[in-house]
Design a protein around this motif. Structure first.
Motif, mmCIF file in Angstrom:
data_model
loop_
_atom_site.group_PDB
_atom_site.id
_atom_site.type_symbol
_atom_site.label_atom_id
_atom_site.label_comp_id
_atom_site.label_asym_id
_atom_site.label_seq_id
_atom_site.Cartn_x
_atom_site.Cartn_y
_atom_site.Cartn_z
ATOM 1 N N GLY A 89 -3.675 -20.209 -23.642
ATOM 2 C CA GLY A 89 -3.375 -18.738 -24.058
ATOM 3 C C GLY A 89 -2.565 -17.943 -22.997
ATOM 4 N N ASN A 90 -2.091 -16.872 -23.155
ATOM 5 C CA ASN A 90 -1.239 -16.113 -22.119
ATOM 6 C C ASN A 90 -1.955 -15.515 -21.151
ATOM 7 O OD1 ASN A 90 0.838 -16.448 -23.679
ATOM 8 N ND2 ASN A 90 1.274 -14.659 -24.669
ATOM 9 N N LYS A 91 -1.961 -15.366 -20.034
ATOM 10 C CA LYS A 91 -2.546 -14.767 -19.093
ATOM 11 C C LYS A 91 -1.737 -13.702 -18.467
ATOM 12 C CE LYS A 91 -2.628 -18.619 -16.582
ATOM 13 N NZ LYS A 91 -2.754 -19.479 -15.368
ATOM 14 N N THR A 92 -2.132 -12.461 -18.266
ATOM 15 C CA THR A 92 -1.580 -11.173 -17.904
ATOM 16 C C THR A 92 -2.177 -10.674 -16.611
ATOM 17 O OG1 THR A 92 -1.540 -10.588 -20.236
ATOM 18 C CG2 THR A 92 -1.110 -8.798 -18.482
ATOM 19 N N GLN A 93 -1.211 -10.183 -15.784
ATOM 20 C CA GLN A 93 -1.522 -9.529 -14.420
ATOM 21 C C GLN A 93 -0.739 -8.059 -14.646
ATOM 22 O OE1 GLN A 93 -0.232 -11.809 -10.978
ATOM 23 N NE2 GLN A 93 0.905 -9.946 -10.368
ATOM 24 N N GLN A 94 -1.620 -7.146 -14.113
ATOM 25 C CA GLN A 94 -1.059 -5.701 -14.079
ATOM 26 C C GLN A 94 -1.107 -4.974 -12.804
ATOM 27 O OE1 GLN A 94 -3.684 -3.002 -16.352
ATOM 28 N NE2 GLN A 94 -2.326 -1.337 -16.369
ATOM 29 N N THR A 95 -0.192 -4.060 -12.540
ATOM 30 C CA THR A 95 0.040 -3.217 -11.382
ATOM 31 C C THR A 95 0.114 -1.835 -11.996
ATOM 32 O OG1 THR A 95 0.812 -5.109 -10.048
ATOM 33 C CG2 THR A 95 0.972 -2.981 -9.108
ATOM 34 N N ALA A 96 -0.813 -1.032 -11.271
ATOM 35 C CA ALA A 96 -0.594 0.450 -11.593
ATOM 36 C C ALA A 96 -0.265 1.326 -10.323
ATOM 37 C CB ALA A 96 -1.706 1.034 -12.212
ATOM 38 N N TYR A 97 0.573 2.274 -10.352
ATOM 39 C CA TYR A 97 0.976 2.955 -9.086
ATOM 40 C C TYR A 97 0.489 4.355 -8.989
ATOM 41 C CZ TYR A 97 3.901 -1.104 -9.237
ATOM 42 O OH TYR A 97 4.429 -2.319 -9.101
ATOM 43 N N ASP A 98 0.358 4.872 -7.940
ATOM 44 C CA ASP A 98 -0.283 6.276 -7.747
ATOM 45 C C ASP A 98 1.051 7.305 -7.871
ATOM 46 O OD1 ASP A 98 1.108 6.240 -5.181
ATOM 47 O OD2 ASP A 98 -0.712 6.073 -3.967
ATOM 48 N N GLY A 99 0.845 8.509 -7.588
ATOM 49 C CA GLY A 99 1.823 9.442 -7.611
ATOM 50 C C GLY A 99 2.802 9.483 -6.511
ATOM 51 N N ASN A 100 2.668 8.745 -5.686
ATOM 52 C CA ASN A 100 3.745 8.632 -4.589
ATOM 53 C C ASN A 100 4.469 7.199 -4.591
ATOM 54 O OD1 ASN A 100 3.051 10.868 -3.026
ATOM 55 N ND2 ASN A 100 1.128 9.853 -2.428
ATOM 56 N N GLY B 173 2.230 7.968 4.627
ATOM 57 C CA GLY B 173 3.106 7.376 5.329
ATOM 58 C C GLY B 173 3.435 5.992 4.710
ATOM 59 N N GLY B 174 2.655 5.666 3.623
ATOM 60 C CA GLY B 174 2.743 4.222 2.693
ATOM 61 C C GLY B 174 1.942 3.093 3.750
ATOM 62 N N LYS B 175 0.967 3.303 4.422
ATOM 63 C CA LYS B 175 0.231 2.397 5.246
ATOM 64 C C LYS B 175 -1.122 2.361 4.382
ATOM 65 C CE LYS B 175 2.157 3.371 9.695
ATOM 66 N NZ LYS B 175 2.251 4.912 10.013
ATOM 67 N N LEU B 176 -1.594 0.836 4.060
ATOM 68 C CA LEU B 176 -2.604 0.995 3.281
ATOM 69 C C LEU B 176 -3.961 1.027 4.186
ATOM 70 C CD1 LEU B 176 -3.962 -0.600 0.559
ATOM 71 C CD2 LEU B 176 -3.865 -2.791 2.130
ATOM 72 N N ILE B 177 -4.736 1.989 3.578
ATOM 73 C CA ILE B 177 -5.959 2.638 4.374
ATOM 74 C C ILE B 177 -7.280 2.166 3.788
ATOM 75 C CG2 ILE B 177 -4.787 4.643 5.379
ATOM 76 C CD1 ILE B 177 -6.206 6.190 3.317
ATOM 77 N N GLU B 178 -7.346 1.679 2.457
ATOM 78 C CA GLU B 178 -8.191 0.947 1.926
ATOM 79 C C GLU B 178 -8.122 0.088 0.759
ATOM 80 O OE1 GLU B 178 -12.678 2.775 1.329
ATOM 81 O OE2 GLU B 178 -11.599 3.336 -0.753
#
Length: 181
Positions: free
Chosen positions: A78-89, A110-115
């Motif tokens: 069957g179909n497999k799905t991947q999702q990405t959601a984005y924050d306000g920035n 500043g766009g740096k991954l902190i967690e």
């Protein structure tokens, strides 16, 4: 090197890619041929060399085109799905992979991954990676990895000279507090 054509790309009249083929001069029309179909902005479908159908759905996030859904067709599963959601920035807030595993992400201004919290929906498998950044350079100063109970499992520190070159990298054993530089 031998004047052979490495790749061939076909484009539509409005500049969108329609197909790409590696080694198009080989017998049988080349290898690794991908074909694409797009509605121009929000959906792109492509077919892999093995005939697998993949669909990308895009959204406009902070004025940029970013993938929101990826769906892979699978004849046997069957179909497999991947999702990405984005924050306000406009940075990724969370991702759900094809197996349903969720990764929560948090970025600083500043766009740096902190967690990053991997397996966020699984209390026993959850792992958290926290990163501190140098105020002047785009460089890490500390990275901590915590297990599902929140216990510190590894820690690394970095120091830099005034030009941003690494002076030290220190590994700290949380169990014994011993260090290795």
């Amino acid at each position: 090197e031998n004047n052979a054509h490495f790749a061939h790309n076909d484009y539509s009249t409005n500049g969108l890619i329609m197909s790409t083929t590696r080694a198009p001069n080989l017998a049988g029309g080349g290898v690794n041929r991908y074909t694409y179909a797009s509605n121009g902005y929000s959906v792109t479908n492509y077919t892999t060399p093995r005939g697998q159908q993949v669909k990308y759905e895009f959204g406009r996030i902070k004025g940029m085109r970013k993938p929101i859904w990826v769906t892979e067709g699978c004849v046997t599963c069957g179909n497999k799905t991947q999702q990405t959601a984005y924050d306000g920035n406009g940075y990724p807030d969370y991702k759900v992979d094809f197996l349903g595993n969720r990764t929560d992400l948090q970025y600083n201004a500043g766009g740096k991954l902190i967690e990053m919290i991997e397996a966020a929906g699984n209390a026993q498998m959850k792992r958290t990676t926290q990163t501190d950044w140098h105020p002047q350079f785009n460089l890490r100063t500390e990275r901590r990895v915590l297990d599902s109970a929140g216990a510190l499992k590894s820690r690394q520190n970095w120091t830099y000279n005034p030009r941003g070159q690494v002076l030290t990298q220190t590994l700290i054993d949380p169990a014994t507090a011993s260090t290795r530089t």
